[in-house]
Design an enzyme around this catalytic site. Structure first.
Site, PDB file in Angstrom:
ATOM      1  N   GLY A  52     -23.312   4.570  -2.035  1.00 35.22           N
ATOM      2  CA  GLY A  52     -22.434   5.251  -2.974  1.00 35.22           C
ATOM      3  C   GLY A  52     -22.057   4.339  -4.125  1.00 35.22           C
ATOM      4  O   GLY A  52     -22.868   3.561  -4.617  1.00 35.22           O
ATOM      5  N   LYS A  53     -20.790   4.410  -4.549  1.00 38.21           N
ATOM      6  CA  LYS A  53     -20.355   3.675  -5.734  1.00 38.21           C
ATOM      7  C   LYS A  53     -20.633   2.180  -5.642  1.00 38.21           C
ATOM      8  O   LYS A  53     -21.119   1.567  -6.590  1.00 38.21           O
ATOM      9  CB  LYS A  53     -18.858   3.908  -5.984  1.00 38.21           C
ATOM     10  CG  LYS A  53     -18.533   5.278  -6.518  1.00 38.21           C
ATOM     11  CD  LYS A  53     -17.162   5.317  -7.160  1.00 38.21           C
ATOM     12  CE  LYS A  53     -16.054   4.965  -6.186  1.00 38.21           C
ATOM     13  NZ  LYS A  53     -14.714   5.069  -6.815  1.00 38.21           N
ATOM     14  N   VAL A  54     -20.317   1.580  -4.508  1.00 37.97           N
ATOM     15  CA  VAL A  54     -20.523   0.145  -4.336  1.00 37.97           C
ATOM     16  C   VAL A  54     -21.935  -0.161  -3.841  1.00 37.97           C
ATOM     17  O   VAL A  54     -22.609  -1.065  -4.357  1.00 37.97           O
ATOM     18  CB  VAL A  54     -19.484  -0.445  -3.356  1.00 37.97           C
ATOM     19  CG1 VAL A  54     -19.760  -1.922  -3.100  1.00 37.97           C
ATOM     20  CG2 VAL A  54     -18.065  -0.257  -3.902  1.00 37.97           C
ATOM     21  N   HIS A  63     -24.876   1.286  -4.096  1.00 35.37           N
ATOM     22  CA  HIS A  63     -26.029   1.348  -5.002  1.00 35.37           C
ATOM     23  C   HIS A  63     -26.021   0.184  -5.982  1.00 35.37           C
ATOM     24  O   HIS A  63     -27.074  -0.309  -6.398  1.00 35.37           O
ATOM     25  CB  HIS A  63     -26.086   2.709  -5.728  1.00 35.37           C
ATOM     26  CG  HIS A  63     -25.350   2.776  -7.021  1.00 35.37           C
ATOM     27  ND1 HIS A  63     -24.027   3.121  -7.099  1.00 35.37           N
ATOM     28  CD2 HIS A  63     -25.762   2.547  -8.301  1.00 35.37           C
ATOM     29  CE1 HIS A  63     -23.647   3.110  -8.369  1.00 35.37           C
ATOM     30  NE2 HIS A  63     -24.666   2.763  -9.111  1.00 35.37           N
ATOM     31  N   GLY A 115     -25.013   3.041   3.328  1.00 36.12           N
ATOM     32  CA  GLY A 115     -24.100   3.639   2.363  1.00 36.12           C
ATOM     33  C   GLY A 115     -24.424   3.151   0.964  1.00 36.12           C
ATOM     34  O   GLY A 115     -24.187   1.984   0.644  1.00 36.12           O
ATOM     35  N   LYS A 139       0.865  -1.183   0.000  1.00 30.59           N
ATOM     36  CA  LYS A 139       0.000   0.000   0.000  1.00 30.59           C
ATOM     37  C   LYS A 139       0.896   1.225   0.000  1.00 30.59           C
ATOM     38  O   LYS A 139       2.064   1.158   0.404  1.00 30.59           O
ATOM     39  CB  LYS A 139      -0.895   0.022   1.247  1.00 30.59           C
ATOM     40  CG  LYS A 139      -2.157   0.845   1.089  1.00 30.59           C
ATOM     41  CD  LYS A 139      -3.243   0.095   0.319  1.00 30.59           C
ATOM     42  CE  LYS A 139      -4.537   0.890   0.322  1.00 30.59           C
ATOM     43  NZ  LYS A 139      -5.630   0.137  -0.330  1.00 30.59           N
TER      44      LYS A 139
END
Length: 360
Positions: free
Chosen positions: A186-188, A190, A184, A84
């Site tokens: 959001g991107k994931v 929904h 939540g 990372k």
């Protein structure tokens, strides 16, 4: 200051192999790259661009994140280790072409020991800039041969893990007729709602962003909305899916959690060690987050071979069987699934890693 050479956080796996501090005064770059393990292959993990309050805070984060990537990549069946990177700064004001290209040269200097990708504060377009100075970049835009939006397979993988949990608890790998709360959207989140509705689940949602809620409701007016995360945890649910911030499973939420299954996309859902046992003691089946949310890393890792969506999706579908295997191991060994997942990852790193030694 974190103890880089100290005892490992999980199991008996090796301590971090390499930690690199990178600075380019002209562009303002201050970055840290941490390689936890290359036992399975080159390390892979995203670059987080974040305004850390101190170097110590940034170092602690990159050490934890790189270790987590090693476990995630191992259980995803990838021939990749864990790494990372963090860039210290505000991406809204500090990010520049010069800084990203300087960062790319530092990644290139590791000569393939670390592959970078997107994370908080960085995007596929940023990876295209990094790649102008570096060959070891994934998570690129479709225009440059990349996979594009990794949330597609992240959501798909979470759904596969949820199917495995449903099969373990209720005997069938489906959420049809079950009440699932998605915190939540959001991107994931929904995208997860789409999978759940197609499967016949009843869905409850919440999000701090009203626009995100409105987007889901426009497509699915039948979806129920609750006020916030606290209301979600206390709602009568069969499955609780945390898909927002980490730490949602803590000493306050676990006692009031009504769901029988927890399976979501958020990273680091367990606020601290010991929460996994409290969930197990309450009869709540927890699908380890780094197992079920690994579809995204599977997607970007596929770029290394030359991206093929069908191939990546087939591998992400394997999250179902991996999650089932973890639940079975947890039952056989009398431990929570989070402990079983760690053991399985450590076993693969040890067994395969001894054949490879340290990657040079």
């Amino acid at each position: 200051m974190p103890n880089v050479f100290g005892a490992p956080h999980k199991g008996t796996e090796p301590r971090h192999e390499q930690v690199v501090f990178c600075q380019d005064e002209a562009s303002g770059l201050r970055a840290i790259i941490a390689i936890y393990s290359t036992a399975l292959g080159p390390s892979l993990g995203g670059t987080r661009f974040y305004p850390y309050g101190s170097e110590e805070e940034a170092l602690a984060d990159v050490l934890n994140l790189s270790r987590g990537m090693a476990y995630k990549n191992a259980l995803a069946g990838l021939d990749l280790g864990g790494g990372k990177a963090v860039i210290i700064g505000d991406p809204a004001t500090d990010k520049s072409e010069a800084m990203l290209r300087a960062y790319g040269r530092f990644v290139q200097s590791l000569n393939g020991r670390y592959y970078t990708a997107c994370d908080v504060g960085t995007y596929s377009e940023d990876m295209d800039v990094v790649a102008r100075e570096c060959r070891f970049v994934t998570g690129r835009t479709v225009a440059h041969g990349g996979a594009g939006d990794s949330s597609i397979l992240t959501a798909f993988g979470v759904f596969q893990g949820m199917r495995a949990a449903a099969e373990t608890v209720w005997g069938q790998p489906t959420l049809r007729g079950r009440r699932v709360g998605v915190e939540g959207v959001g991107k994931v989140g929904h995208r997860l709602v789409e999978h759940l509705r197609e499967d016949g689940a009843d869905v409850v949602i919440c999000d701090v962003d009203e626009a995100a809620v409105d987007r889901v409701r426009a497509l699915h007016p039948e979806v129920e909305v609750v006020a916030d995360a606290d209301a979600m945890v206390a709602t009568e649910l069969d499955v609780y899916a945390p898909c927002a911030l980490g730490g949602s499973l803590n000493d306050d939420t676990v006692p009031v959690l009504a769901a029988k299954v927890v399976c979501g996309a958020a990273n680091n859902q367990l606020a601290h060690t010991g929460v996994e046992k409290r969930l197990a003691d309450r009869g709540v089946l927890y699908a380890p987050d780094y197992v079920v949310n690994s579809g995204g890393v599977i997607q970007v890792a596929d770029e290394i071979e030359g991206f093929n969506f069908d191939r990546a999706k087939a591998r992400a579908a394997g999250i179902h069987d991996t999650t089932r295997k973890i639940f079975a191991l947890a039952s056989d060994e009398g431990v929570p699934p989070a402990v079983a997942a760690d053991r399985l990852a450590e076993r693969r790193m040890s067994e395969v890693g001894r054949l490879r030694g340290i990657l040079l």
